[in-house]
Design a protein around this motif. Structure first.
Motif, PDB file in Angstrom:
ATOM      1  N   LYS A 157      -6.875  -5.191  -1.506  1.00 58.09           N
ATOM      2  CA  LYS A 157      -6.708  -3.712  -1.961  1.00 58.09           C
ATOM      3  C   LYS A 157      -7.166  -2.968  -0.688  1.00 58.09           C
ATOM      4  CE  LYS A 157      -6.838  -0.599  -5.942  1.00 58.09           C
ATOM      5  NZ  LYS A 157      -7.490  -0.384  -7.219  1.00 58.09           N
ATOM      6  N   LEU A 167       1.029   0.351  -6.663  1.00 54.23           N
ATOM      7  CA  LEU A 167       0.323  -0.423  -6.304  1.00 54.23           C
ATOM      8  C   LEU A 167      -0.929  -1.072  -7.532  1.00 54.23           C
ATOM      9  CD1 LEU A 167      -1.092  -2.331  -4.073  1.00 54.23           C
ATOM     10  CD2 LEU A 167      -2.458  -0.412  -3.457  1.00 54.23           C
ATOM     11  N   THR A 168      -1.553   0.025  -8.053  1.00 54.17           N
ATOM     12  CA  THR A 168      -2.709  -0.286  -9.016  1.00 54.17           C
ATOM     13  C   THR A 168      -2.235  -0.718 -10.233  1.00 54.17           C
ATOM     14  OG1 THR A 168      -2.889   1.889  -9.667  1.00 54.17           O
ATOM     15  CG2 THR A 168      -4.166   1.200  -7.796  1.00 54.17           C
ATOM     16  N   LEU A 197      -4.400  -8.995  -5.935  1.00 56.37           N
ATOM     17  CA  LEU A 197      -5.588  -7.883  -5.674  1.00 56.37           C
ATOM     18  C   LEU A 197      -6.880  -8.271  -6.345  1.00 56.37           C
ATOM     19  CD1 LEU A 197      -3.358  -4.766  -6.173  1.00 56.37           C
ATOM     20  CD2 LEU A 197      -4.269  -5.957  -4.041  1.00 56.37           C
ATOM     21  N   GLY A 235       0.830  -1.165  -0.039  1.00 58.81           N
ATOM     22  CA  GLY A 235      -0.081   0.147  -0.155  1.00 58.81           C
ATOM     23  C   GLY A 235       0.788   1.159   0.070  1.00 58.81           C
TER      24      GLY A 235
END
Length: 110
Positions: A104, A87-88, A97, A82
């Motif tokens: 997430k 992250l995404t 995720l 995080g």
């Protein structure tokens, strides 16, 4: 952040291996070893079912101790993924995720 949240957002507190370790439950270790051996087509012994959690010092089960997500976060000195600006878009954690409900969200709560 809960220390039993793994680098990837998995909730170690609800992991069978953590529960068996925390409660020193050998019957549960045997059940997990049998289940995971069948699930992962690998020979997993009850003796190997020992894990104190991903981010806590102590025993780790094989796949957790060798986890590339864990290694990456530790190398970058992140508390969890995080903390990572990627992250995404990260292909390393992307499958977690997508497959682990709440992962997430746990990472973004920190």
């Amino acid at each position: 952040m809960n220390p039993l949240t793994a680098y990837c957002g998995i909730d170690c507190e609800h992991c069978d291996a953590y529960i068996a370790t925390a409660s020193n439950n050998n019957t549960l270790r045997e059940e997990i070893a049998k289940k995971w051996s069948e699930m992962f087509h690998a020979e997993i012994s009850a003796d190997s079912i020992n894990c104190t959690g991903c981010r806590i010092d102590g025993a780790k089960i094989g796949h957790c101790s060798e986890c590339e997500i864990r290694t990456c976060a530790q190398t970058k000195n992140f508390n969890t993924c995080g903390d990572c600006p990627e992250l995404t878009t990260c292909p390393t954690i992307g499958h977690i995720l997508q497959q682990v409900p709440g992962a997430k969200e746990r990472l973004l709560e920190q």
